[in-house]
Design a protein around this motif. Structure first.
Motif, PDB file in Angstrom:
ATOM      1  N   VAL A 177       0.754  -1.223  -0.134  1.00 11.77           N
ATOM      2  CA  VAL A 177      -0.085  -0.066   0.019  1.00 11.77           C
ATOM      3  C   VAL A 177       0.892   1.244  -0.177  1.00 11.77           C
ATOM      4  CG1 VAL A 177      -1.722   1.370   1.173  1.00 11.77           C
ATOM      5  CG2 VAL A 177      -1.931  -1.239   1.385  1.00 11.77           C
ATOM      6  N   LEU A 178       0.638   2.036  -1.038  1.00 10.56           N
ATOM      7  CA  LEU A 178       1.166   3.429  -0.738  1.00 10.56           C
ATOM      8  C   LEU A 178       0.344   4.597  -0.768  1.00 10.56           C
ATOM      9  CD1 LEU A 178       3.928   4.995  -1.503  1.00 10.56           C
ATOM     10  CD2 LEU A 178       3.391   5.022  -3.853  1.00 10.56           C
ATOM     11  N   ILE A 179       0.404   5.266   0.355  1.00 10.05           N
ATOM     12  CA  ILE A 179      -0.560   6.438   0.641  1.00 10.05           C
ATOM     13  C   ILE A 179      -0.051   7.786   0.888  1.00 10.05           C
ATOM     14  CG2 ILE A 179      -2.089   4.840   1.860  1.00 10.05           C
ATOM     15  CD1 ILE A 179      -1.041   5.803   4.532  1.00 10.05           C
ATOM     16  N   SER A 180      -0.678   8.960   0.760  1.00 13.90           N
ATOM     17  CA  SER A 180      -0.230  10.255   0.981  1.00 13.90           C
ATOM     18  C   SER A 180      -0.159  10.405   2.412  1.00 13.90           C
ATOM     19  CB  SER A 180      -1.119  11.060   0.522  1.00 13.90           C
ATOM     20  OG  SER A 180      -2.566  11.160   0.938  1.00 13.90           O
ATOM     21  N   ASN A 181       0.835  10.937   2.931  1.00 14.15           N
ATOM     22  CA  ASN A 181       1.404  11.256   4.158  1.00 14.15           C
ATOM     23  C   ASN A 181       0.688  12.082   4.954  1.00 14.15           C
ATOM     24  OD1 ASN A 181       2.778  10.868   6.672  1.00 14.15           O
ATOM     25  ND2 ASN A 181       4.484  11.883   5.914  1.00 14.15           N
ATOM     26  N   ASP A 182      -0.680  11.994   5.187  1.00 16.42           N
ATOM     27  CA  ASP A 182      -1.605  13.000   5.777  1.00 16.42           C
ATOM     28  C   ASP A 182      -2.840  12.213   6.478  1.00 16.42           C
ATOM     29  OD1 ASP A 182      -3.232  12.167   3.691  1.00 16.42           O
ATOM     30  OD2 ASP A 182      -2.669  14.006   2.208  1.00 16.42           O
ATOM     31  N   ALA A 204       2.043  -6.489   3.047  1.00 12.54           N
ATOM     32  CA  ALA A 204       3.335  -6.657   2.945  1.00 12.54           C
ATOM     33  C   ALA A 204       4.065  -5.187   3.340  1.00 12.54           C
ATOM     34  CB  ALA A 204       3.838  -6.943   1.459  1.00 12.54           C
ATOM     35  N   PHE A 205       3.619  -4.261   2.952  1.00 13.68           N
ATOM     36  CA  PHE A 205       4.165  -2.762   3.470  1.00 13.68           C
ATOM     37  C   PHE A 205       3.358  -1.858   3.409  1.00 13.68           C
ATOM     38  CE2 PHE A 205       5.354  -3.315  -1.031  1.00 13.68           C
ATOM     39  CZ  PHE A 205       4.854  -2.285  -1.504  1.00 13.68           C
ATOM     40  N   ILE A 206       3.325  -0.977   4.154  1.00  8.24           N
ATOM     41  CA  ILE A 206       2.542   0.379   3.975  1.00  8.24           C
ATOM     42  C   ILE A 206       3.515   1.648   3.997  1.00  8.24           C
ATOM     43  CG2 ILE A 206       0.853   1.723   4.945  1.00  8.24           C
ATOM     44  CD1 ILE A 206      -0.533  -0.452   6.188  1.00  8.24           C
ATOM     45  N   GLU A 207       3.727   2.188   2.791  1.00 16.82           N
ATOM     46  CA  GLU A 207       4.492   3.249   2.487  1.00 16.82           C
ATOM     47  C   GLU A 207       3.617   4.612   2.325  1.00 16.82           C
ATOM     48  OE1 GLU A 207       7.826   3.318   3.067  1.00 16.82           O
ATOM     49  OE2 GLU A 207       7.865   0.960   3.453  1.00 16.82           O
ATOM     50  N   LYS A 231      12.045  -0.531  -1.588  1.00 19.38           N
ATOM     51  CA  LYS A 231      11.307  -1.553  -0.804  1.00 19.38           C
ATOM     52  C   LYS A 231      10.092  -2.259  -1.663  1.00 19.38           C
ATOM     53  CE  LYS A 231       9.191  -2.172   3.726  1.00 19.38           C
ATOM     54  NZ  LYS A 231       8.999  -1.514   5.091  1.00 19.38           N
ATOM     55  N   ILE A 232       9.603  -1.404  -2.442  1.00 25.40           N
ATOM     56  CA  ILE A 232       8.675  -1.898  -3.318  1.00 25.40           C
ATOM     57  C   ILE A 232       9.072  -2.941  -4.409  1.00 25.40           C
ATOM     58  CG2 ILE A 232       7.016  -1.275  -5.610  1.00 25.40           C
ATOM     59  CD1 ILE A 232       6.495   1.389  -4.108  1.00 25.40           C
ATOM     60  N   VAL A 240       0.129  -3.424  -5.867  1.00 28.55           N
ATOM     61  CA  VAL A 240       0.564  -2.411  -4.846  1.00 28.55           C
ATOM     62  C   VAL A 240      -0.937  -1.264  -5.034  1.00 28.55           C
ATOM     63  CG1 VAL A 240       1.704  -0.342  -4.336  1.00 28.55           C
ATOM     64  CG2 VAL A 240       2.839  -2.416  -5.192  1.00 28.55           C
ATOM     65  N   VAL A 241      -1.390  -1.275  -3.987  1.00 34.34           N
ATOM     66  CA  VAL A 241      -2.677  -0.238  -4.174  1.00 34.34           C
ATOM     67  C   VAL A 241      -2.205   0.944  -3.670  1.00 34.34           C
ATOM     68  CG1 VAL A 241      -5.060   0.390  -2.907  1.00 34.34           C
ATOM     69  CG2 VAL A 241      -4.469  -2.140  -3.490  1.00 34.34           C
ATOM     70  N   ALA A 242      -2.335   2.248  -4.712  1.00 36.37           N
ATOM     71  CA  ALA A 242      -1.957   3.436  -4.246  1.00 36.37           C
ATOM     72  C   ALA A 242      -3.149   4.307  -4.048  1.00 36.37           C
ATOM     73  CB  ALA A 242      -1.091   3.962  -5.395  1.00 36.37           C
ATOM     74  N   ASN A 243      -3.312   5.153  -3.002  1.00 35.95           N
ATOM     75  CA  ASN A 243      -4.058   6.139  -2.768  1.00 35.95           C
ATOM     76  C   ASN A 243      -3.758   7.374  -2.419  1.00 35.95           C
ATOM     77  OD1 ASN A 243      -7.318   6.417  -1.674  1.00 35.95           O
ATOM     78  ND2 ASN A 243      -6.040   7.316   0.091  1.00 35.95           N
ATOM     79  N   GLY A 244      -4.150   8.361  -3.238  1.00 34.67           N
ATOM     80  CA  GLY A 244      -3.436   9.619  -2.757  1.00 34.67           C
ATOM     81  C   GLY A 244      -4.108  10.534  -3.572  1.00 34.67           C
ATOM     82  N   GLU A 245      -3.359  11.871  -3.772  1.00 36.79           N
ATOM     83  CA  GLU A 245      -3.858  12.883  -4.591  1.00 36.79           C
ATOM     84  C   GLU A 245      -3.386  12.523  -6.260  1.00 36.79           C
ATOM     85  OE1 GLU A 245      -2.039  15.942  -2.315  1.00 36.79           O
ATOM     86  OE2 GLU A 245      -3.328  15.951  -0.642  1.00 36.79           O
ATOM     87  N   SER A 246      -3.833  13.551  -6.788  1.00 42.18           N
ATOM     88  CA  SER A 246      -3.908  13.465  -8.236  1.00 42.18           C
ATOM     89  C   SER A 246      -2.215  13.387  -8.817  1.00 42.18           C
ATOM     90  CB  SER A 246      -4.694  14.580  -9.076  1.00 42.18           C
ATOM     91  OG  SER A 246      -4.131  15.820  -8.659  1.00 42.18           O
TER      92      SER A 246
END
Length: 772
Positions: A177-182, A204-207, A231-232, A240-246
């Motif tokens: 998982v890749l997310i925005s740091n907010d 497996a990881f949350i970055e 790491k990825i 990898v699931v990515a959730n963030g801004e545009s």
């Protein structure tokens, strides 16, 4: 009014931004984003963080767009400042004062960043001006009642459910998982983590990807991105699931360049709806392999009739009423137009074949034709399309709809996916990717969690004896029903077959044959004794007692037949009690014979008072009294807890055993114990009388017979409890036959040998002359 604003925004054919009017900064690196999202409304500059709709359908002036000016709009200070500009006069910011009555602000269209939307809503709420946001709803930890914003995308929960369905459909249980740091990124993790985990998905990881708002932060952000990139790459998770801004795509395209490693990220990316194919101008020539094969969620939309024709008609030469098309053209294709005065310009000269080629390969959907409505929470009532991003060899970009998440469909049609239409990343060679921490455990085994690892990481261990698993990835092996048992491979259950000691099987036939054979031998011995009943060897030691013992032995052999065959009520009641009574009589006869021998020897001594005890009456009394005691024990057994037919489904793995349940094992062992008690007494008495004169002596033979008898039944006591099914019955039959044969052979066969083969020894003189 809000619905009217949206309606106007979607269907507006063309609203030019006059050259003397500027718009607020909005993604200068991706002008095409708004171009297709708003159905061809090329709104001036296309670079505004927020679009302002006024009642005169014109736009508020703002500073001209530059790259670093755009970056500062990612912080709260400048967002509040820009929003206050909208609420004030154009020349000077005077809060709560607008002198221009022609351009009255009635609504604001926000962006994809939920935090920015929150900052805008905080100010707009003072004036009750609604905001239309097409990104995720802001996190409202301390939500103030009355904040007016309408979410132009479906509920986040629907998108989360769509991602979960996608993962489960392809059996991707090991993901990154890749997310925005907010706050929004943290809310995503806190929302999906328990739900995904409950459905068997492991992380497996949350970055967390950070954004920089000033240039000095760029180095730190890229350094952090290098670590994330490595790491990825090193992770076994292929999804990898990515959730963030545009702008997250801009960040992703930085990752390979930020890392010192030359490896590329060959993963399946699942992107949330607010993430678009966005890039900075200087990234236009970069490799786009990282986004090839992406699966993204997009707000459901339908094709806009006539829009393709409208797009194809646009060219830099047809700029009537549109001063933006030339700027867009230059940024999109990295070229320049010749100046009006003919001065020389630097760079490639723009041509018009080029736009038609570019626009023909663009694939997108528009919301025209769909019903636009909001629920009570201000969220758009619609579903999501699942889009597959395809990058062609000439770097052209295609969006192919491969599935849908429709909350208004029937339960079995809420999630649909056409996996055959998906183009995977080149790394997977068009084979559906696998994303597992551990290989699947096949039927016949179960999962054993690895210590210190998530539950998706496990070893496969074979099912233990007596259990099975008939599916993949079983957490534990199951037990078969009572009427079935596991196969050798322990991956399915086999029906048990009914088992009991039958006359139709070799074991039952063999035991029955030996029982009848010994019966025949016993009858033959009895016949010999009856024929020679007047000879000294037959008359010695009580002839009638010998006949009683022979008949008892004969009945012992016959009683073994009661244990063979289908267990029924009568047989179960009779077989143990009959066996106990007959053996008690037989051993009582042996005890009586031994006692007679001893008393007869003592009575021959001069002046002995024992003569009056020697005779048939003593022997009969011993036999009768000992037998009555056993009869009493058997009666108590039958009255209190009698044997009964039973079914044993557990003792033997592959069999359903039909047996006689003894009722009370205590009473059963009491019967055996009493017989053993009589045998031991007989053995002790016979052992001390074994050296008496042979004319009066059977003690030696009785000693051997009792030694055999006791040895057999001691072996029975140790082996009977460990035997199972029909073999338990066979052990008891063997003990009956062996102990009875010991009595017959040790006591009577030596006499038969003299009677039949050595008749010259069958006289009184010879018997007296012989010594023990």
């Amino acid at each position: 009014m809000v619905i009217l604003v949206v309606f106007i925004l979607v269907l507006l054919p063309h609203v030019p931004c006059k050259p003397h009017i500027n718009c607020m900064v909005r993604d200068p690196h991706n002008p095409l984003h708004e171009y297709h999202q708003l159905g061809g409304n090329i709104i001036g500059g296309i670079t505004s963080q927020t679009f302002i709709i006024s009642n005169s359908l014109t736009f508020v002036e703002a500073p001209p767009p530059v790259l670093f000016e755009e970056l500062v709009y990612f912080n709260a200070k400048n967002t509040y400042h820009a929003t206050m500009q909208l609420m004030s006069s154009k020349e000077k910011i005077v809060p709560n004062y607008i002198c221009d009555i022609q351009n009255k602000l009635i609504a604001v269209v926000g962006g994809l960043d939920p935090l920015i939307s929150h900052h805008i809503a905080t100010v707009l709420d003072i004036y009750k001006i609604p905001q239309l946001i097409y990104g995720p709803a802001p996190v409202m930890n301390d939500k103030t009642t009355g904040l007016s914003f309408y979410q132009m995308s479906p509920k986040d929960a629907l998108q989360h459910a769509g991602i979960l369905n996608l993962l489960l459909h392809f059996k991707w249980t090991w993901i990154g998982v890749l997310i925005s740091n907010d706050e929004y990124g943290e809310r995503f993790v806190q929302t999906v983590f328990p739900v995904f985990t409950g459905k068997g998905i492991c992380f497996a990881f949350i970055e967390r990807s950070s954004k920089f708002t000033i240039v000095t932060e760029m180095y730190d952000t890229l350094h952090e991105g290098a670590k994330i990139n490595d790491k990825i790459i090193d992770s076994k998770a292929n999804v990898v699931v990515a959730n963030g801004e545009s702008y997250l795509i801009v960040y992703l395209r930085w990752l390979p360049y930020a890392s010192e490693r030359e490896c590329t990220i060959n993963k399946v990316w699942i992107l949330t709806a607010q993430i678009e194919l966005t890039s900075m101008v200087f990234q236009r020539t970069w490799d786009t392999d990282i986004v090839h094969g992406v699966l993204s969620f997009s707000v459901h939309s339908s094709d806009l009739p006539g829009f393709k024709t409208f797009i194809e008609s646009k060219s830099p030469s047809s700029t009537t009423g549109d001063g933006f098309i030339r700027d867009f053209w230059q940024q999109a294709f990295g070229c320049v137009f010749l100046s009006v005065d003919g001065n020389k310009v630097d760079g490639d000269i723009c041509t018009e074949w080029e736009v038609h080629h570019f626009l023909k390969i663009v694939s997108f959907n528009n919301s025209a034709g769909d019903k636009i409505s909001f629920d009570q929470n201000g969220e758009l009532v619609t579903g999501f399309d699942i889009i597959n991003w395809i990058i062609s060899s000439n770097q052209s970009f295609h969006r192919v709809k491969v599935g849908r998440m429709d909350p208004q469909a029937s339960p079995d049609q809420v999630f649909t996916i056409n996996k055959d239409a998906i183009t995977w990343h080149n790394w997977f060679n068009q084979v559906q990717p696998i994303s597992l921490c551990s290989e699947s455990c096949y039927p016949g085994s179960s999962k054993k969690l690895k210590e210190g690892k998530p539950f998706c990481c496990y070893d496969c261990i074979p099912c233990p004896e007596g259990k099975f698993s008939d599916q993949k990835d079983m957490n534990a092996c199951s037990t078969c029903t009572a009427k079935t048992y596991p196969s050798k491979t322990r991956d399915f259950c086999i029906p048990k077959f009914i088992s009991f000691l039958s006359y139709k099987e070799p074991l039952g036939i063999s035991l029955a044959f030996f029982a009848l054979l010994f019966c025949l031998i016993t009858v033959l011995v009895l016949g010999i004794f009856l024929k020679h009943h007047n000879t000294p060897i037959v008359k010695a030691n009580n002839r009638n007692l010998a006949y009683t013992l022979l008949i008892s032995v004969l009945l012992c052999f016959l009683s073994a037949l009661l244990f063979i065959g289908h267990p029924k009520q009568v047989l179960c009641l009779l077989r143990q009690t009959t066996f106990g009574m007959i053996f008690s009589v037989a051993v009582s006869c042996v005890l009586a014979k031994t006692t007679t021998v001893v008393l007869a020897f003592i009575a021959t001594k001069p002046g002995s008072r024992m003569r009056k005890w020697v005779g048939r009456s003593l022997a009969n009394a011993i036999v009768l009294s000992c037998s009555l005691i056993q009869a009493g024990i058997c009666t108590v057994w039958l009255v209190t807890s009698p044997p009964f037919p039973d079914v044993d489904m557990h003792s033997v793995t592959e069999e359903i055993v039909l047996e006689c349940n003894e009722g009370s094992m205590t009473m059963f062992y009491c019967v055996l114990g009493y017989i053993s008690f009589l045998a031991i007494i007989s053995f002790v008495v016979a052992f001390f009388a074994r050296k008496l004169p042979n004319s009066f002596n059977e003690a030696k033979f009785i000693t051997f017979s009792m030694l055999v008898f006791c040895s057999v039944w001691l072996s029975f006591i140790s082996s009977y409890p460990s035997s199972k099914g029909k073999y338990m019955v066979a052990v008891e039959i063997f003990s009956i036959l062996a102990s009875s044969a010991g009595l017959l052979g040790c006591i009577f066969l030596p006499k038969c040998y003299i009677i039949v083969l050595r008749p010259e020894l069958n006289n009184r003189e010879q018997l007296i002359r012989r010594k023990v």
